[in-house]
Design an enzyme around this catalytic site. Structure first.
Site, short mmCIF file in Angstrom:
data_model
loop_
_atom_site.label_atom_id
_atom_site.label_comp_id
_atom_site.label_asym_id
_atom_site.label_seq_id
_atom_site.Cartn_x
_atom_site.Cartn_y
_atom_site.Cartn_z
N GLU A 75 14.63 -15.38 0.39
CA GLU A 75 14.99 -16.46 1.32
C GLU A 75 13.96 -17.59 1.29
O GLU A 75 14.21 -18.67 1.79
CB GLU A 75 15.04 -15.92 2.76
CG GLU A 75 16.27 -15.14 3.10
CD GLU A 75 16.15 -14.61 4.54
OE1 GLU A 75 15.55 -15.28 5.40
OE2 GLU A 75 16.65 -13.49 4.75
N ASP A 111 0.84 -1.20 0.00
CA ASP A 111 0.00 0.00 0.00
C ASP A 111 0.88 1.25 0.00
O ASP A 111 1.86 1.33 0.75
CB ASP A 111 -0.87 -0.03 1.26
CG ASP A 111 -1.93 1.06 1.27
OD1 ASP A 111 -2.77 1.04 0.38
OD2 ASP A 111 -1.90 1.92 2.17
C1 NOJ Z 1 -4.38 2.97 -0.96
C2 NOJ Z 1 -5.51 2.04 -0.72
O1 NOJ Z 1 -5.80 1.36 -1.91
C3 NOJ Z 1 -6.67 2.89 -0.25
O2 NOJ Z 1 -7.87 2.18 -0.21
C4 NOJ Z 1 -6.31 3.46 1.10
O3 NOJ Z 1 -7.34 4.33 1.52
C5 NOJ Z 1 -5.01 4.25 1.02
N1 NOJ Z 1 -3.99 3.54 0.29
C6 NOJ Z 1 -4.47 4.53 2.40
O4 NOJ Z 1 -3.99 3.35 2.99
#
Ligand code: NOJ
Length: 555
Positions: free
Chosen positions: A290, A223
């Protein structure tokens, strides 16, 4: 004229599983509610995913990516993690996760889980400790706490804005009751950003990776992978005045060259894409290597150019990065040709291949983006058929195989933090729980017996779009996706990557591995090249022409 083609960086026989995989995104809250009453609460969960794995096997995908199901107060529906190594009771237990991974592997489906390293939840033990500790303490040093500006520190430390709207800083009340420091949150105030310059942070995430790798996951979706590090000074962002040359309405820099990806004016972004982040992914790569079985990681990195996206997939870094350039391309043959050529060229120096994405849980579903209704769906199917012939890997978002459109969720049902911060509708409309069967909501979201309503109401008009309804209809979007994925396996498994894309007026032609993909983005039916039509995204005309908003593979 076709521009020069790229050729495979590695011979097909040596490619790892992910290289050309079709990966299906499961939005955990909205896929299937699998736990019997009283736990059946209208929120999707891990047993629900396990129970519905046959749908993914029958669809013909290679892997699933599951959005966060860890302990979380759910302010951003799981992207606010309070404990990275436990399952939230909403979604089940660690044993449910083990069962899901094992069952998926029995079906030959790989499992990718999400990792959220840019920020934690405000309920993470580290942040709770930081709030209870004093300014300057080691507990605060895991996050970005700073004094405010202004005489009494009443102004945020800099001018950064949250992605979800409003200032990216929130002021805390110190344990003694006085107004205190500010902490950075590039997203919701419930998602404090970690300080990746603190070595404790990197060590903690290495432990998280190992925890899930030991449980058998095949990879990670990272993310906000372009976040993590901020320019050390935390200086103000330079933002052009709204209306100034090159500035959009909100002051953001805009392209001066229309659709061109090449000559874009770059924004000043001291909060994103800092060079230090690449060292993190080098470390993660070593950890992944790993483990046996080609474990992988894919970056969610909204970079400003395909070239900077490609930096995340240098041979000693991550395996893939989402290519959002495809998702943001308008309905235009020349724009499609350009994005295909440019995306392929941008990754050609890496050991990877491009990825292609049309929808996910953060964007308006693509049939709606393409205008909605019958035309939107026709275009969506044509874009999907084209995408699935391209080299590399493709990510599908749950519900696109049903042709679902964005739902106009009523304000009282909206739950996206960006709705609360900005008053804009937000992302709930692409997150409505899937319709599996039956004639009325909840469309068997909680299984055939359940009548409990899901966490966002489903539109009554979805009755004709359930999985069960579409399974019975050979012309359905579901049947089309199954046929396309089967044709991809038959005609493109192990195919060379060399690809050309060109636009002749409104007609896009992509050539790869003896296949010609023709997409008609114009208003008149056009002739197809000589050869056998392997598959088309919609019916051809009676005299065999390719109608508008339709694509076909010709061999
Ligand atoms: C990207 C994620 O896809 C989204 O849903 C989220 O709100 C933001 N990152 C923050 O984590």
């Amino acid at each position: 004229m076709p521009t020069p083609s790229s050729s495979s960086p590695s011979p097909a026989a040596e490619r790892p599983w992910w290289y050309a995989a079709v990966i299906y995104q499961v939005y955990a809250r909205s896929f299937a509610d699998g736990r019997p009453a009283p736990a059946g609460d209208g929120i999707g969960d891990l047993p629900g995913i396990t129970a519905r794995l046959p749908h993914l096997r029958d669809l013909g995908v290679d892997a699933l990516w599951i959005t966060p199901f860890y302990r979380s107060p759910q302010h951003d529906h799981g992207y606010d993690v309070a404990d990275y190594t436990d399952v939230d009771p909403l979604f089940g237990t660690l044993e449910d996760a083990d069962r899901l991974i094992a069952r998926a592997h029995e079906f030959d489906l790989r499992v990718i889980v999400d990792i959220v390293p840019n920020h934690t939840s405000e309920e993470h033990a580290w942040f709770v400790e930081a709030l209870a500790a004093a300014p300057g303490s080691p507990e605060r040093a895991r996050y970005l706490f700073r004094e405010g500006r202004g005489e009494k520190g009443e102004e945020p430390p800099n001018n950064w804005q949250s992605v979800f709207g409003g200032p990216a800083w929130t002021r805390v009340t110190e344990p003694d009751g006085t107004p205190g420091q500010w902490y950075l949150h590039l997203f919701d105030s419930s998602q404090p950003d970690l300080d990746w310059r603190n070595p404790e942070v990197g060590d903690m995430f290495e432990g998280v990776l190992r925890f899930w790798l030991d449980r058998g996951v095949d990879g990670f979706r990272i993310d906000v992978a372009h976040g993590l590090f901020k320019e050390e000074s935390l200086r103000d962002q330079e933002r052009p005045e709204p209306g100034a040359d090159g500035a959009g309405e909100d002051g953001a820099a805009v392209s001066t060259t229309g659709d061109s990806m090449v000559e874009r004016v770059l924004r000043d972004e001291p909060m994103w894409e800092q060079p230090e982040v690449h060292e993190v992914y080098r470390r993660w790569r070593r950890v992944l290597e790993e483990y046996p079985g080609d474990r992988m990681a894919v970056a969610e990195a909204w970079t400003q150019t395909p070239e900077s996206m490609a930096e995340f997939i240098r041979p000693d870094e991550l395996h893939q990065a989402f290519n959002f350039a495809w998702l943001t391309t308008p309905w235009s043959a020349s724009a499609f040709a350009e994005v295909i050529e440019h995306s392929i060229a941008a990754v050609s120096a890496s050991a990877s291949a491009p990825t292609w994405v049309l929808s996910n849980h953060d964007v308006v579903r693509h049939p709606t983006r393409y205008g909605g209704g019958a035309q939107g769906l026709a275009r969506a199917r044509a874009a999907t058929l084209t995408m699935l012939a391209l080299p590399g890997s493709a990510y599908l978002y749950q519900g696109e195989e049903l042709g679902l459109e964005q739902v106009d969720v009523a304000p009282e049902h909206r739950q996206d933090p960006s709705w609360f911060r900005t008053g804009e509708p937000g992302r709930d409309g692409c997150r409505v729980p899937l319709p599996w069967g039956g004639e009325v909501p909840p469309f068997e979201f909680g299984g055939p017996e359940s009548a409990g309503q899901p966490w966002i109401p489903q539109p009554a008009e979805w009755a004709g779009l359930t999985v069960a309804a579409q399974e019975a209809d050979p012309d359905s979007t579901l049947a089309f996706y199954r046929r396309t994925l089967s044709a991809r396996r038959e005609h493109l498994a192990g195919a060379d990557d060399a690809t050309t894309a060109r636009a002749d007026g409104d007609v896009l032609t992509v050539e790869r591995a003896g296949l010609r993909v023709v997409l008609n983005a114009g208003g008149e039916a056009v002739a197809l090249p000589e050869g056998e039509v392997v598959i088309a995204s919609g019916p051809l005309t009676d005299d065999g022409l390719l109608p508008p908003d339709t694509a076909a593979w010709v061999r």
